[in-house]
Write an enzyme that holds these catalytic residues in place. Structure first.
Site, PDB file in Angstrom:
ATOM      1  N   SER A   6      43.582  45.344  39.920  1.00 57.44           N
ATOM      2  CA  SER A   6      43.985  44.711  38.666  1.00 57.44           C
ATOM      3  C   SER A   6      45.373  45.188  38.270  1.00 57.44           C
ATOM      4  CB  SER A   6      42.985  45.045  37.557  1.00 57.44           C
ATOM      5  OG  SER A   6      43.537  44.647  36.322  1.00 57.44           O
ATOM      6  N   HIS A  26      44.017  40.745  40.915  1.00 53.15           N
ATOM      7  CA  HIS A  26      43.350  40.385  39.657  1.00 53.15           C
ATOM      8  C   HIS A  26      44.361  40.465  38.510  1.00 53.15           C
ATOM      9  CE1 HIS A  26      39.654  40.186  37.110  1.00 53.15           C
ATOM     10  NE2 HIS A  26      40.317  40.996  36.291  1.00 53.15           N
ATOM     11  N   ASP A  76      44.878  40.030  34.313  1.00 53.40           N
ATOM     12  CA  ASP A  76      44.152  40.010  33.043  1.00 53.40           C
ATOM     13  C   ASP A  76      45.001  39.413  31.929  1.00 53.40           C
ATOM     14  OD1 ASP A  76      41.615  41.389  33.663  1.00 53.40           O
ATOM     15  OD2 ASP A  76      42.966  43.015  34.249  1.00 53.40           O
ATOM     16  N   MET A 100      45.261  38.362  28.138  1.00 51.83           N
ATOM     17  CA  MET A 100      44.611  38.677  26.846  1.00 51.83           C
ATOM     18  C   MET A 100      45.436  38.113  25.702  1.00 51.83           C
ATOM     19  SD  MET A 100      43.509  42.622  27.443  1.00 51.83           S
ATOM     20  CE  MET A 100      42.913  43.192  29.045  1.00 51.83           C
ATOM     21  N   HIS A 104      41.832  36.247  35.165  1.00 51.91           N
ATOM     22  CA  HIS A 104      40.742  36.520  34.225  1.00 51.91           C
ATOM     23  C   HIS A 104      41.258  36.243  32.812  1.00 51.91           C
ATOM     24  CE1 HIS A 104      37.932  39.943  32.526  1.00 51.91           C
ATOM     25  NE2 HIS A 104      37.609  38.751  32.060  1.00 51.91           N
ATOM     26  N   MET A 137      40.937  36.306  29.103  1.00 50.84           N
ATOM     27  CA  MET A 137      40.241  36.871  27.937  1.00 50.84           C
ATOM     28  C   MET A 137      40.892  36.271  26.706  1.00 50.84           C
ATOM     29  SD  MET A 137      39.901  40.665  29.488  1.00 50.84           S
ATOM     30  CE  MET A 137      41.051  40.234  30.775  1.00 50.84           C
ATOM     31  N   MET A 196      31.327  42.046  33.234  1.00 48.15           N
ATOM     32  CA  MET A 196      32.171  43.078  32.609  1.00 48.15           C
ATOM     33  C   MET A 196      31.364  44.370  32.483  1.00 48.15           C
ATOM     34  SD  MET A 196      35.110  41.775  32.270  1.00 48.15           S
ATOM     35  CE  MET A 196      35.774  43.284  31.574  1.00 48.15           C
ATOM     36  N   GLY A 207      39.455  44.275  27.239  1.00 53.34           N
ATOM     37  CA  GLY A 207      40.600  44.518  26.358  1.00 53.34           C
ATOM     38  C   GLY A 207      41.545  45.587  26.879  1.00 53.34           C
ATOM     39  N   PHE A 208      40.995  46.555  27.593  1.00 51.54           N
ATOM     40  CA  PHE A 208      41.822  47.675  28.036  1.00 51.54           C
ATOM     41  C   PHE A 208      41.384  48.158  29.408  1.00 51.54           C
ATOM     42  CE2 PHE A 208      41.507  47.600  23.457  1.00 51.54           C
ATOM     43  CZ  PHE A 208      42.846  47.609  23.073  1.00 51.54           C
ATOM     44  N   GLY A 264      41.179  51.454  32.153  1.00 48.37           N
ATOM     45  CA  GLY A 264      40.940  52.892  32.068  1.00 48.37           C
ATOM     46  C   GLY A 264      39.726  53.316  31.255  1.00 48.37           C
ATOM     47  N   ASP A 267      33.900  44.207  36.915  1.00 49.39           N
ATOM     48  CA  ASP A 267      35.233  44.477  36.369  1.00 49.39           C
ATOM     49  C   ASP A 267      35.160  45.515  35.250  1.00 49.39           C
ATOM     50  OD1 ASP A 267      37.852  44.359  35.541  1.00 49.39           O
ATOM     51  OD2 ASP A 267      37.763  42.287  34.815  1.00 49.39           O
ATOM     52  N   GLY A 282      36.186  50.025  34.981  1.00 50.42           N
ATOM     53  CA  GLY A 282      35.689  51.372  35.292  1.00 50.42           C
ATOM     54  C   GLY A 282      35.186  51.547  36.710  1.00 50.42           C
ATOM     55  N   SER A 297      42.829  51.102  37.202  1.00 49.53           N
ATOM     56  CA  SER A 297      43.305  52.497  37.180  1.00 49.53           C
ATOM     57  C   SER A 297      42.992  53.227  38.472  1.00 49.53           C
ATOM     58  CB  SER A 297      42.649  53.266  36.036  1.00 49.53           C
ATOM     59  OG  SER A 297      42.706  52.511  34.860  1.00 49.53           O
TER      60      SER A 297
HETATM   61  C1  DX5 Z   1      39.551  44.923  31.191  1.00 49.58           C
HETATM   62  C2  DX5 Z   1      40.092  44.091  32.333  1.00 49.58           C
HETATM   63  C3  DX5 Z   1      40.022  44.797  33.641  1.00 49.58           C
HETATM   64  C4  DX5 Z   1      40.847  46.042  33.716  1.00 49.58           C
HETATM   65  C5  DX5 Z   1      40.109  46.998  34.590  1.00 49.58           C
HETATM   66  O1  DX5 Z   1      39.455  44.141  30.051  1.00 49.58           O
HETATM   67  O2  DX5 Z   1      39.373  42.886  32.465  1.00 49.58           O
HETATM   68  O3  DX5 Z   1      40.338  43.922  34.729  1.00 49.58           O
HETATM   69  O4  DX5 Z   1      42.144  45.834  34.247  1.00 49.58           O
HETATM   70  O5  DX5 Z   1      40.761  48.214  34.548  1.00 49.58           O
HETATM   71  P1  DX5 Z   1      40.060  49.550  35.040  1.00 49.58           P
HETATM   72  O6  DX5 Z   1      39.730  49.350  36.488  1.00 49.58           O
HETATM   73  O7  DX5 Z   1      41.127  50.578  34.804  1.00 49.58           O
HETATM   74  O8  DX5 Z   1      38.840  49.760  34.206  1.00 49.58           O
HETATM   75 ZN    ZN Z   2      39.743  41.701  34.374  1.00 51.06          ZN
END
Ligand code: DX5
Ligand code: ZN
Length: 224
Positions: free
Chosen positions: A8, A33, A35, A37, A66, A68, A137, A142-143, A145, A175, A177, A198
Site C-alpha cells: 500500500s 494498492h 488508498d 480517502m 481502494h 474510502m 478491513m 483511515g490510517f 500503521g 487490509d 495491520g 507499513s
Molecule cells: C487503511 C488503508 C490501508 C493502509 C494499510 O485505511 O486502507 O490500505 O494503507 O496500512 P498498514 O499496512 O500500515 O496497516
Molecule cells: Zn486500503
C-alpha cells in the site's frame, strides 16, 4: 493459486514516490494498492485520480484502488480512466452497491467490495456473485500503521465458506495491520490478497519483506 501481495503506497515516502514505485516493480509484489480517502467517509484525506494517473505511468503492476469515499459511484469512470485495474468501494458507503458493482464492471475494471471491521460477513450474502474481490478491513479505515483486529480471522473464514458454497471466483483481500507476524494466520483463514503498507515500506529492506510475505505458507492447508 499462490497468494497476492499488494503493497500500500500510503506508507511510502512521498518525497521519493518514483523510487518507491520502482521498488514495487522490481520486487515480487503482484499489485500496487492505492488508498483514496475523502475526509468524509473516513477522517483523513489522501489523494485522487491525479496520483493514480501518475502511478499508472510508473508502475508495471496492476493498480488496486481502494475508495474510502462517500458516493463512490460519482467517480468510478474517472478512476478507471486514471488507470485503476481493480476498483473497490465500501459497502457502508454504497446504498446501491449492486448497481455500483455493475457500473465498475462496465468500465472493464474488476469490482471489489470493502467491509469495515463491524460489518458482518453475512452482509455479503446477496452481493458475493457480483464481487471479483472482497476487501476485509482488519483496521478501521483511515490510517496506516494501526494494529490488526483479530476478530477479522473468523470473519475471513466465514467469507471463505460463503465463496465456497456459492462457487464464485471472488478473491478475499485483507487490509490493515498485515505483516510477517500475522500473514500465515490470515492466509490459513482463507485470504488470497495481503495488503501491506507499513510492514513493507517502513522495513529496512522493503523488497525482501515482500519476498518473505510472498514465501509464507506455500504449503498452507486451506480450510475449505
Ligand atoms: C487503511 C488503508 C490501508 C493502509 C494499510 O485505511 O486502507 O490500505 O494503507 O496500512 P498498514 O499496512 O500500515 O496497516
Ligand atoms: Zn486500503
Amino acid at each position: 493459486m499462490n497468494h497476492i501481495i499488494a503493497p500500500s503506497l500510503l506508507a511510502a515516502d512521498f518525497t521519493r514516490l518514483a523510487d518507491e514505485i520502482q521498488m514495487v516493480n522490481d520486487s515480487q509484489a503482484d499489485w500496487l494498492h492505492l488508498d483514496v480517502m475523502d475526509g468524509r467517509f473516513v477522517p483523513n484525506i489522501t489523494f485522487g485520480m491525479l496520483l493514480i494517473d501518475a502511478a499508472k505511468q510508473l508502475c508495471t503492476k496492476p493498480l488496486d484502488v481502494h475508495l474510502m469515499i462517500l458516493e463512490p459511484e460519482k467517480y468510478v469512470e474517472q478512476f478507471r480512466e486514471a488507470g485503476a485495474d481493480t476498483i473497490t468501494v465500501h459497502l457502508e458507503a454504497s446504498p446501491h452497491l449492486h448497481r455500483t458493482l455493475q457500473q465498475i464492471k462496465a468500465t472493464g475494471a474488476k469490482a471489489g467490495v470493502a467491509i469495515n471491521p463491524h460489518t458482518p460477513a453475512s452482509s455479503l450474502e446477496d452481493i458475493i456473485e457480483l464481487a471479483d474481490l472482497v476487501c476485509v478491513m482488519s483496521v478501521n479505515p483511515g490510517f496506516g500503521g494501526q494494529k490488526f483486529i483479530y476478530n477479522t480471522i473468523p470473519k475471513i473464514r466465514r467469507i471463505k465458506d460463503l465463496i465456497t458454497v456459492r462457487n464464485t471466483e471472488t478473491l478475499i483481500e485483507v487490509d490493515g495491520g498485515v505483516g510477517l507476524h500475522n500473514a500465515e494466520k490470515i492466509l490459513q483463514a482463507g485470504a488470497d490478497v495481503l495488503v501491506a503498507g507499513s510492514s513493507v515500506f517502513k522495513a529496512n529492506d522493503p523488497a525482501d519483506t515482500v519476498a518473505r510475505l510472498k514465501d509464507i505458507g506455500g504449503e498452507i492447508q486451506r480450510f475449505a
